[in-house]
Design a protein around this motif. Structure first.
Motif, mmCIF file in Angstrom:
data_model
loop_
_atom_site.group_PDB
_atom_site.id
_atom_site.type_symbol
_atom_site.label_atom_id
_atom_site.label_comp_id
_atom_site.label_asym_id
_atom_site.label_seq_id
_atom_site.Cartn_x
_atom_site.Cartn_y
_atom_site.Cartn_z
ATOM 1 N N UNK A 28 0.848 -1.190 0.000
ATOM 2 C CA UNK A 28 0.000 0.000 0.000
ATOM 3 C C UNK A 28 0.882 1.237 0.000
ATOM 4 N N UNK A 29 0.395 2.300 -0.650
ATOM 5 C CA UNK A 29 1.106 3.561 -0.738
ATOM 6 C C UNK A 29 0.172 4.677 -0.319
ATOM 7 N N UNK A 30 0.746 5.714 0.278
ATOM 8 C CA UNK A 30 -0.021 6.916 0.566
ATOM 9 C C UNK A 30 0.936 8.071 0.779
ATOM 10 N N UNK A 31 0.416 9.276 0.618
ATOM 11 C CA UNK A 31 1.192 10.489 0.813
ATOM 12 C C UNK A 31 0.770 11.108 2.141
ATOM 13 N N UNK A 32 1.742 11.623 2.890
ATOM 14 C CA UNK A 32 1.470 12.285 4.162
ATOM 15 C C UNK A 32 2.042 13.694 4.067
ATOM 16 N N UNK A 33 1.204 14.692 4.345
ATOM 17 C CA UNK A 33 1.629 16.091 4.296
ATOM 18 C C UNK A 33 1.594 16.670 5.706
ATOM 19 N N UNK A 34 2.741 17.163 6.147
ATOM 20 C CA UNK A 34 2.908 17.744 7.479
ATOM 21 C C UNK A 34 2.995 19.257 7.379
ATOM 22 N N UNK A 35 2.314 19.955 8.260
ATOM 23 C CA UNK A 35 2.524 21.391 8.404
ATOM 24 C C UNK A 35 3.832 21.582 9.173
ATOM 25 N N UNK A 36 4.335 22.796 9.199
ATOM 26 C CA UNK A 36 5.564 23.094 9.936
ATOM 27 C C UNK A 36 5.422 22.646 11.389
ATOM 28 N N UNK A 37 6.372 21.842 11.847
ATOM 29 C CA UNK A 37 6.408 21.398 13.230
ATOM 30 C C UNK A 37 5.402 20.327 13.605
ATOM 31 N N UNK A 38 4.584 19.884 12.680
ATOM 32 C CA UNK A 38 3.549 18.890 12.981
ATOM 33 C C UNK A 38 4.183 17.521 13.201
ATOM 34 N N UNK A 39 3.641 16.754 14.143
ATOM 35 C CA UNK A 39 4.204 15.464 14.525
ATOM 36 C C UNK A 39 3.204 14.343 14.307
ATOM 37 N N UNK A 40 3.680 13.247 13.741
ATOM 38 C CA UNK A 40 2.942 11.992 13.732
ATOM 39 C C UNK A 40 3.571 11.183 14.859
ATOM 40 N N UNK A 41 2.857 11.013 15.978
ATOM 41 C CA UNK A 41 3.462 10.402 17.170
ATOM 42 C C UNK A 41 3.940 8.974 16.929
ATOM 43 N N UNK A 42 4.724 8.487 17.881
ATOM 44 C CA UNK A 42 5.293 7.146 17.804
ATOM 45 C C UNK A 42 4.218 6.111 17.531
ATOM 46 N N UNK A 43 4.518 5.236 16.565
ATOM 47 C CA UNK A 43 3.611 4.169 16.176
ATOM 48 C C UNK A 43 4.413 3.065 15.496
ATOM 49 N N UNK A 44 3.755 1.960 15.229
ATOM 50 C CA UNK A 44 4.381 0.809 14.559
ATOM 51 C C UNK A 44 3.513 0.384 13.384
ATOM 52 N N UNK A 45 4.140 -0.270 12.420
ATOM 53 C CA UNK A 45 3.426 -0.873 11.301
ATOM 54 C C UNK A 45 3.771 -2.353 11.280
ATOM 55 N N UNK A 46 2.817 -3.188 10.920
ATOM 56 C CA UNK A 46 3.037 -4.634 10.915
ATOM 57 C C UNK A 46 4.088 -5.052 9.890
ATOM 58 N N UNK A 47 4.190 -4.302 8.785
ATOM 59 C CA UNK A 47 5.135 -4.643 7.719
ATOM 60 C C UNK A 47 6.236 -3.601 7.638
ATOM 61 N N UNK A 48 7.297 -3.940 6.911
ATOM 62 C CA UNK A 48 8.356 -2.966 6.649
ATOM 63 C C UNK A 48 7.771 -1.802 5.858
ATOM 64 N N UNK A 49 8.341 -0.617 6.020
ATOM 65 C CA UNK A 49 7.889 0.546 5.253
ATOM 66 C C UNK A 49 9.076 1.291 4.669
ATOM 67 N N UNK A 50 8.849 1.853 3.502
ATOM 68 C CA UNK A 50 9.803 2.770 2.876
ATOM 69 C C UNK A 50 9.186 4.157 2.934
#
Length: 107
Positions: A28-50
């Motif tokens: 699966x693929x997706x794009x993530x857009x962050x505003x200045x200083x925005x954080x995606x908190x600590x998390x895990x994914x079941x599979x490897x990610x690039x």
């Protein structure tokens, strides 16, 4: 629209915006857009990610790469279940994420 992994995709939320979700035999693929200083908190994914940085700058933090600066063109691969977080820099950040299909064990 909700993100298939439980992350909100609303521009009004305090989380980064998820867009361009695709699925295929390689993952699966997706794009993530962050505003200045925005954080995606600590998390895990079941599979490897690039993670591929498309625009802006930011930081991904994980045991395998430490605190790794992301700038356009940089890629990072994270192992399955690796705890990580991502933050946008002063100009924001846009990344493309590829959740790889888990390898099949041959017995």
């Amino acid at each position: 629209m909700s993100h298939p992994y439980g992350l909100p995709s609303s521009a009004g939320s305090n989380r980064p915006v998820i867009s361009d979700v695709e699925a295929g035999p390689e993952g699966r693929w997706f794009t993530v857009t962050f505003k200045a200083g925005q954080l995606l908190p600590s998390h895990r994914n079941a599979n490897a990610i690039d993670i591929l940085a498309l625009e802006g700058d930011g930081v991904v933090t994980a045991p395998s790469c430490g605190r790794h600066r992301l700038v356009a063109g940089h890629t990072v691969r994270l192992s399955p279940h690796e705890l990580h977080d991502v933050a946008g820099g002063p100009d924001g950040l846009r990344i493309r994420v590829h959740l790889l299909v888990a390898p099949v064990e041959v017995r």
